[in-house]
Motif scaffolding. Structure first.
Motif, short mmCIF file in Angstrom:
data_model
loop_
_atom_site.label_atom_id
_atom_site.label_comp_id
_atom_site.label_asym_id
_atom_site.label_seq_id
_atom_site.Cartn_x
_atom_site.Cartn_y
_atom_site.Cartn_z
N VAL A 311 80.38 9.40 -10.06
CA VAL A 311 80.73 8.42 -11.10
C VAL A 311 80.62 9.03 -12.50
CG1 VAL A 311 79.98 6.25 -12.17
CG2 VAL A 311 80.07 6.44 -9.70
N SER A 312 79.62 9.90 -12.68
CA SER A 312 79.39 10.49 -14.01
C SER A 312 80.61 11.27 -14.51
CB SER A 312 78.17 11.41 -13.99
OG SER A 312 78.41 12.48 -13.10
N TYR A 313 81.41 11.80 -13.60
CA TYR A 313 82.60 12.54 -14.03
C TYR A 313 83.53 11.60 -14.81
CZ TYR A 313 81.72 16.67 -11.15
OH TYR A 313 81.20 17.81 -10.63
N VAL A 314 83.67 10.39 -14.27
CA VAL A 314 84.60 9.44 -14.86
C VAL A 314 83.97 8.80 -16.09
CG1 VAL A 314 85.83 7.26 -14.43
CG2 VAL A 314 85.67 9.01 -12.63
N GLU A 315 82.71 8.34 -15.94
CA GLU A 315 82.11 7.54 -17.01
C GLU A 315 81.55 8.38 -18.15
OE1 GLU A 315 79.48 4.70 -15.21
OE2 GLU A 315 81.17 3.66 -14.27
N GLU A 316 81.06 9.57 -17.85
CA GLU A 316 80.49 10.39 -18.94
C GLU A 316 81.41 11.50 -19.39
OE1 GLU A 316 76.64 11.66 -17.46
OE2 GLU A 316 76.27 9.60 -16.82
N GLY A 318 84.79 11.72 -18.82
CA GLY A 318 86.19 11.33 -19.12
C GLY A 318 87.20 11.82 -18.10
N ASP A 319 86.76 12.04 -16.87
CA ASP A 319 87.71 12.46 -15.83
C ASP A 319 88.73 11.33 -15.58
OD1 ASP A 319 88.96 13.48 -13.57
OD2 ASP A 319 87.11 14.24 -12.70
N LYS A 322 90.05 8.61 -11.50
CA LYS A 322 90.04 7.24 -10.95
C LYS A 322 91.27 6.46 -11.45
CE LYS A 322 86.97 3.22 -10.57
NZ LYS A 322 87.51 2.22 -11.49
N ASP A 323 91.52 6.54 -12.75
CA ASP A 323 92.67 5.82 -13.32
C ASP A 323 93.96 6.30 -12.68
OD1 ASP A 323 91.10 4.39 -14.98
OD2 ASP A 323 91.49 5.58 -16.78
N GLN A 357 75.41 8.96 -7.50
CA GLN A 357 76.39 7.90 -7.19
C GLN A 357 77.80 8.44 -7.27
OE1 GLN A 357 77.06 4.23 -8.64
NE2 GLN A 357 75.24 3.30 -7.80
N LEU A 359 82.18 7.54 -6.76
CA LEU A 359 83.10 6.42 -6.97
C LEU A 359 83.04 5.47 -5.78
CD1 LEU A 359 86.37 8.01 -8.44
CD2 LEU A 359 84.52 6.82 -9.64
#
Ligand SMILES: C=CC1=C(C)c2cc3[nH]c(cc4nc(cc5[nH]c(cc1n2)c(C)c5CCC(=O)O)C(CCC(=O)O)=C4C)c(C)c3C=C
Ligand SMILES: [Fe+2]
Length: 488
Positions: A311-316, A318-319, A322-323, A357, A359
């Motif tokens: 999750v940190s890739y996306v939330e921290e 900016g990966d 997921k989008d 954690q 995705l």
């Protein structure tokens, strides 16, 4: 030769900010096309939504060469002994491209086109599994450590790879003793070369794997040896992730910036291509074909299973993974609706590794929930990768199928990976043709947070506190339990 001024230089502390991934570095095709004297037409897609995202090589680097346990030879020994043919699919020396000439300073040079396919790589034998895992876990884009902890990267990678190897080996043993990735990627490269030739574009196609043979560094040396004059980089991942395409681009950057020839080579990177019409239609074709094998196709739940990322890739960091994944699923479902297919669908993420954690929702949990809800027919669609690999052949076909049947799902199916599906390969060839005009040379590199600290006092302080933290981390009961539960 053009040198692109690069607007994608990243802030020192945040290597992967949204600015980088969202920056639209596309170049006007019509402008770029005027630089060629060629009969190859520059296709711009009818619908811009369906274009690939291309970008010249952006500037962020950290050397990944040292992160490797398995040697891939000296930098000027381009061909791996296990692959005497190398990873070049070339039938012609010089790329004619129908008489194409490109202006280079004051004189005209004959164009020699290269296409570099980037992929993950996989162990070919069970003995390769641990060193392959070492390469993977030593990648700063796979295990993202704070700069204070960089010095434990290699011992940590060694530890994790040794702990993980027995479980991974079981998986590879179950699919015949090794990964099919190299063979399938070779076939895709060959098919792509043929598809490009059908478009009158003669190109050398190279394969650069991130964690196993033929390594990206070897491919780059071969590109240099072949004196390629224009390069399209095509990652075989439809959606961009820091951990996949991002990591491979990082290797390219560190190789290119140190070399006079490579740093001037016009390069175009197709960062993601999940929204291409040809790709979406090819996936929809495969889904429709597989739905027909069920007795009641309309009742089947289409179950997209994507490889997860923390999750940190996306939330921290900016990966955009997921989008892009969600948009990709949306486009596929729209395409199916346009063909009169209105099945229910679900997206879940598989293959999580380690104590952090990832995705959500997790594939295994969703399968159980769907079974409990009374879903009777499930069609699994692997969506983050275009070849069969361990996670389709073992995780989906064996583990998830078994779980589904235990959970009350009675009818199970799985859509094959695209592999060499001809409509898909033709679309990749189109993506290459579209990307060629926007190739730009590298600009000079900037330093990054991953670079060596040259101040000896700061370095000593970091080393001191880093050692204490690493010591505490290794001894923490939570960490030991996490390793035991998630890796072995
Ligand atoms: C888009 C695809 C992939 C993403 C995103 C990705 C992220 C990611 N993977 C790991 C850890 C492992 N991956 C492994 C194998 C593997 N991963 C992908 C694709 C993506 N990984 C593929 C295609 C493969 C299979 C290659 C093959 O041999 O067929 C493995 C090894 C297998 C295993 O032990 O399960 C690991 C480990 C992380 C940590 C990560 C994101 C941070
Ligand atoms: Fe993976």
């Amino acid at each position: 030769m053009d040198v692109t001024s690069c607007s994608s230089v990243l802030p020192k502390t945040k290597l992967y900010g949204p600015n980088f991934y969202n920056s639209d570095a596309k170049f006007s095709l019509s402008h770029s096309c005027t630089r060629f004297r060629t009969s190859v037409s520059c296709h711009s897609s009818k619908n811009s939504q369906h274009n690939s995202t291309t970008q010249p090589l952006a500037m962020l680097c950290s050397s990944s060469r040292d992160n490797r346990q398995a040697t891939f030879g000296e930098s000027h020994q381009p061909i791996d002994k296990r692959n005497p043919v190398g990873k070049t699919f070339s039938s012609v020396g010089v790329c004619e491209y129908d008489g194409t000439l490109v202006e280079s300073h004051s004189h005209a040079t004959e164009e020699k086109i290269g296409v570099l396919l980037l992929n993950l790589g996989g162990p070919e034998t069970l003995n390769d599994v641990q060193p392959f895992l070492y390469n993977l876990f030593a990648d700063p884009d796979i295990i993202r450590l704070p700069s204070l902890f960089q010095f434990i990267r290699r011992p940590l990678a060694k530890l994790i790879s040794v702990l993980r190897a027995p479980k991974s080996k079981e998986g590879y043993a179950a699919i015949g003793g090794g990964s099919p990735l190299r063979k399938i990627t070779d076939e895709q490269a060959h098919a792509l070369k043929m598809a490009l030739e059908a478009k009158n574009l003669h190109a050398n196609v190279y394969i650069g794997m991130r964690y196993w043979y033929p390594f990206t560094e070897e491919a780059i040396q071969q590109i240099k040896k072949d004196r390629i004059t224009r390069l399209v980089v095509l990652p075989l991942y439809p959606q961009f992730s820091i951990s996949t395409t991002g990591s491979s681009i990082r290797v390219l950057q560190s190789e290119f910036r140190e070399d006079a020839y490579l740093s001037r080579l016009p390069v175009s990177i197709i960062k993601s291509w999940y929204q291409r019409e040809g790709y979406i239609k090819s996936v929809a074709d495969l889904i429709m074909k597989e739905l027909e094998s069920f007795t009641e196709p309309a009742e089947v739940r289409i179950f997209f299973s994507a490889h997860g990322v923390p999750v940190s890739y996306v939330e921290e960091a900016g990966d955009p993974y997921k989008d892009q994944m969600e948009e990709c699923i949306y486009l596929i479902m729209q395409e199916l609706k346009a063909r009169g297919v209105y099945n229910e669908h679900t997206l879940a993420y598989q293959s999580r590794v380690g104590p952090v954690q990832w995705l959500k929702p997790y594939t295994d949990e969703v399968i159980v929930e769907l079974g409990q809800k009374g879903v009777k027919s499930l069609l699994a669609v692997p969506i983050s990768f275009v070849s069969e690999h361990i996670e389709t052949l073992e995780e989906i076909d064996m583990e998830y199928k078994e779980l589904a049947l235990e959970s009350g799902i009675q009818n199970w199916g799985r859509v094959p990976a695209l592999n060499c599906t001809s409509s898909f390969i033709t679309d990749l060839a189109e993506a290459v043709v579209e990307a060629l005009p926007s190739a730009r040379a590298l600009t000079t590199a900037t330093s990054t947070s991953q670079e060596i600290d040259h101040d000896p006092v700061r370095y000593a302080i970091k080393l001191f506190f880093g050692s204490i933290l690493a010591f505490l981390l290794f001894l923490s009961p939570k960490m030991i339990t996490a390793f035991r539960n998630h890796l072995i």
